[in-house]
Design a protein around this motif. Structure first.
Motif, PDB file in Angstrom:
ATOM      1  N   SER A  60       0.718  -1.498  -0.118  1.00 48.84           N
ATOM      2  CA  SER A  60       0.069  -0.004  -0.083  1.00 48.84           C
ATOM      3  C   SER A  60       0.848   1.225  -0.203  1.00 48.84           C
ATOM      4  N   GLU A  61       1.947   1.177   0.250  1.00 49.70           N
ATOM      5  CA  GLU A  61       2.930   2.208   0.606  1.00 49.70           C
ATOM      6  C   GLU A  61       4.024   2.340  -0.536  1.00 49.70           C
ATOM      7  N   ARG A  62       4.079   1.688  -1.716  1.00 48.34           N
ATOM      8  CA  ARG A  62       5.010   1.552  -2.614  1.00 48.34           C
ATOM      9  C   ARG A  62       4.911   2.693  -3.799  1.00 48.34           C
ATOM     10  N   GLN A  63       6.080   3.107  -4.094  1.00 47.18           N
ATOM     11  CA  GLN A  63       5.890   4.189  -5.319  1.00 47.18           C
ATOM     12  C   GLN A  63       5.991   3.927  -6.615  1.00 47.18           C
ATOM     13  N   PRO A  64       5.519   4.542  -7.565  1.00 45.59           N
ATOM     14  CA  PRO A  64       5.647   4.188  -8.925  1.00 45.59           C
ATOM     15  C   PRO A  64       7.155   4.126  -9.441  1.00 45.59           C
ATOM     16  N   ALA A  65       7.527   3.238 -10.220  1.00 42.81           N
ATOM     17  CA  ALA A  65       8.983   3.301 -10.646  1.00 42.81           C
ATOM     18  C   ALA A  65       8.982   4.244 -11.774  1.00 42.81           C
ATOM     19  N   PRO A  66      10.171   5.109 -11.620  1.00 42.53           N
ATOM     20  CA  PRO A  66      10.264   6.200 -12.689  1.00 42.53           C
ATOM     21  C   PRO A  66      10.503   5.709 -14.049  1.00 42.53           C
ATOM     22  N   ASP A  67      10.696   6.753 -14.904  1.00 40.60           N
ATOM     23  CA  ASP A  67      10.857   6.284 -16.269  1.00 40.60           C
ATOM     24  C   ASP A  67      11.973   5.692 -16.573  1.00 40.60           C
ATOM     25  N   LEU A  68      12.238   4.543 -16.779  1.00 43.84           N
ATOM     26  CA  LEU A  68      13.410   3.860 -17.395  1.00 43.84           C
ATOM     27  C   LEU A  68      13.318   3.481 -18.418  1.00 43.84           C
ATOM     28  N   SER A  69      13.913   4.530 -19.734  1.00 36.93           N
ATOM     29  CA  SER A  69      13.877   4.289 -21.000  1.00 36.93           C
ATOM     30  C   SER A  69      14.864   4.855 -21.655  1.00 36.93           C
ATOM     31  N   GLY A  70      15.355   4.105 -22.789  1.00 38.04           N
ATOM     32  CA  GLY A  70      16.645   4.487 -23.497  1.00 38.04           C
ATOM     33  C   GLY A  70      17.010   3.660 -24.264  1.00 38.04           C
ATOM     34  N   GLU A  71      18.151   3.610 -24.711  1.00 39.74           N
ATOM     35  CA  GLU A  71      19.025   2.617 -25.752  1.00 39.74           C
ATOM     36  C   GLU A  71      19.711   1.658 -24.913  1.00 39.74           C
ATOM     37  N   THR A  72      19.689   0.414 -25.393  1.00 39.53           N
ATOM     38  CA  THR A  72      20.237  -0.663 -24.554  1.00 39.53           C
ATOM     39  C   THR A  72      21.690  -0.662 -25.114  1.00 39.53           C
ATOM     40  N   ILE A  73      22.383  -1.602 -24.521  1.00 39.48           N
ATOM     41  CA  ILE A  73      23.895  -1.664 -24.862  1.00 39.48           C
ATOM     42  C   ILE A  73      23.966  -2.094 -26.423  1.00 39.48           C
ATOM     43  N   THR A  74      22.987  -2.881 -26.900  1.00 48.22           N
ATOM     44  CA  THR A  74      23.073  -3.189 -28.399  1.00 48.22           C
ATOM     45  C   THR A  74      22.456  -2.342 -29.270  1.00 48.22           C
ATOM     46  N   GLY A  75      22.163  -1.135 -28.891  1.00 50.28           N
ATOM     47  CA  GLY A  75      21.392  -0.172 -29.742  1.00 50.28           C
ATOM     48  C   GLY A  75      19.850  -0.048 -29.956  1.00 50.28           C
ATOM     49  N   LYS A  76      19.252  -0.871 -29.401  1.00 49.22           N
ATOM     50  CA  LYS A  76      17.780  -0.944 -29.375  1.00 49.22           C
ATOM     51  C   LYS A  76      17.080   0.036 -28.290  1.00 49.22           C
ATOM     52  N   HIS A  77      15.917   0.279 -28.645  1.00 54.20           N
ATOM     53  CA  HIS A  77      15.193   1.281 -27.854  1.00 54.20           C
ATOM     54  C   HIS A  77      14.467   0.116 -26.704  1.00 54.20           C
ATOM     55  N   LEU A  78      14.392   0.799 -25.379  1.00 52.36           N
ATOM     56  CA  LEU A  78      13.799  -0.216 -24.416  1.00 52.36           C
ATOM     57  C   LEU A  78      13.163   0.759 -23.467  1.00 52.36           C
ATOM     58  N   ASP A  79      11.770   0.488 -23.024  1.00 55.25           N
ATOM     59  CA  ASP A  79      11.057   1.106 -21.849  1.00 55.25           C
ATOM     60  C   ASP A  79      10.584   0.046 -20.936  1.00 55.25           C
ATOM     61  N   VAL A  80      11.002   0.553 -19.925  1.00 60.69           N
ATOM     62  CA  VAL A  80      10.667  -0.577 -18.648  1.00 60.69           C
ATOM     63  C   VAL A  80       9.187  -0.683 -18.538  1.00 60.69           C
ATOM     64  N   ALA A  81       8.524   0.360 -18.720  1.00 60.34           N
ATOM     65  CA  ALA A  81       7.105   0.635 -18.587  1.00 60.34           C
ATOM     66  C   ALA A  81       6.480  -0.251 -19.375  1.00 60.34           C
ATOM     67  N   ASP A  82       6.880  -0.670 -20.641  1.00 62.06           N
ATOM     68  CA  ASP A  82       6.350  -1.732 -21.375  1.00 62.06           C
ATOM     69  C   ASP A  82       5.885  -3.052 -20.649  1.00 62.06           C
ATOM     70  N   TYR A  83       6.745  -3.285 -19.849  1.00 67.67           N
ATOM     71  CA  TYR A  83       6.757  -4.608 -19.107  1.00 67.67           C
ATOM     72  C   TYR A  83       5.700  -4.620 -17.626  1.00 67.67           C
TER      73      TYR A  83
END
Length: 204
Positions: A60-83
């Motif tokens: 009940s006290e947890r905070q939303p994760a922040p925006d964690l998106s960007g380029e992966t080490i292999t150059g692809k786009h990744l957004d943790v929110a998609d999970y």
């Protein structure tokens, strides 16, 4: 000989000042793979340390994760929110970090074990070069993606008072609802990682 051409010899006081400055830099460097703060210091809210050494937060006290998106080490786009809708296990690591090397096989094993149970592992590679990071993942057969965060900007996005990264390595668990649920500072054994993940799987 004029004063302007006098040899530049360090006084004792100057040597002490230079030594102190060098020690400070060395301390910051060493703390990067130990217990140095990675995102603004310890949080000051109501999380508690669990019996397995994890910092946890009541659902009940947890905070939303922040925006964690960007380029992966292999150059692809990744957004943790998609999970969102999965348990996400974030592992902050660097190829240069001894404890990260030590725990790598444990993360690979548990990631493979839990991928069919709604769990997604994501790395956050920091203070590293892409080539070294890619070689690390290839060598250890890492089956999940890693965001490339050489400057640590993603780590600074964690909200103040949340379970934020405190050292390298740090592991942070995000629950089914996309909220920060648990944190482990330092390397994790296979058993401890499994004990971190299992209660979150059971929350569904």
């Amino acid at each position: 000989m004029s004063a302007s051409r006098a040899p530049r010899r360090l006084t004792s006081r100057s040597r002490i000042a230079l030594f102190a400055a060098g020690a400070a830099v060395a301390s910051l460097t060493l703390s990067a793979c130990g217990e140095g703060t990675a995102s603004g210091g310890p949080s000051q809210t109501g999380f508690v340390q669990g019996k397995n050494g994890f910092d946890t937060v009541k659902k009940s006290e947890r905070q939303p994760a922040p925006d964690l998106s960007g380029e992966t080490i292999t150059g692809k786009h990744l957004d943790v929110a998609d999970y969102k809708g999965k348990v996400v296990i974030l592992n902050v690591w660097g190829s240069w970090c001894g404890p990260c090397i030590a725990e790598a096989a444990n993360f690979v094993k548990i990631a493979n074990e839990t991928k069919g149970k709604g769990v997604q592992f994501v790395g956050i590679n920091t203070r590293d070069a892409k080539a070294q990071a890619v070689s690390f993942e290839e060598e250890h057969k890492v089956p999940y993606p890693s965001l490339f965060d050489a400057s640590g900007k993603l780590l600074l996005r964690f909200p103040k008072g949340s379970l934020n990264p405190q050292s390298i390595p740090t592991t942070i668990a995000i629950d089914w609802d996309g909220k920060i649920a648990a944190r482990a500072v330092g390397p994790l054994s296979e058993d401890r990682l499994r004990k971190m993940v299992a209660p979150l799987i059971a929350e569904k």
